[in-house]
Scaffold this motif. Structure first.
Motif: not given
Length: 139
Positions: A127-139
């Motif tokens: 979930e962290w990785r997916i939301v970070c992708e959506m947010a445009g930030v590195a996981a």
């Protein structure tokens, strides 16, 4: 490393308030829910979290880091309540709204979707990785 989500009403404590604290950070105080308190007891220094504006915006707006383990909440004399200290590490490029999260089937089991009222909640590594992708930030 573990991942978390910290919810706050912007009128009470906003992302701008958190950012203004800089490296000194701030207690995540005032939590009066046993489950949320117990999650804070599980946190370790260096854990990362999403800073989520609840109420009107309903969006992940920043990333924070746990900088102090659970300790007595300074806003009460009741020893049942504890908190951690967190500091902002940076804003997200694109706020990720609750609607966006609910619309992504990969996030259907996220605590935010299933129990949106809980003020402190765990986030899985996926979930962290997916939301970070959506947010445009590195996981």
């Amino acid at each position: 490393m573990q991942y978390w989500l910290f919810k706050s009403e912007p009128s009470t404590w906003s992302w701008d308030d958190q950012m203004a604290k800089g490296d000194a950070g701030e207690e995540w105080d005032g939590v009066r829910n046993y489950q949320a308190r117990n999650f804070m007891r599980q946190m370790e220094i260096g854990d990362r979290g999403f800073f989520y504006h609840s109420q009107t915006e309903k969006a992940v707006v920043g990333i924070v880091e746990v900088m102090a383990l659970a300790h007595p909440d300074s806003t009460t004399d009741d020893d049942r309540w504890e908190c951690v200290d967190i500091k902002a590490t940076g804003p997200v490029e694109t706020p990720v709204t609750l609607e966006m999260i609910k619309d992504d089937p990969r996030l259907a089991e996220m605590v935010l979707v299933k129990n949106s009222r809980l003020s402190v909640q765990p986030v899985t590594p996926d979930e962290w990785r997916i939301v970070c992708e959506m947010a445009g930030v590195a996981a």
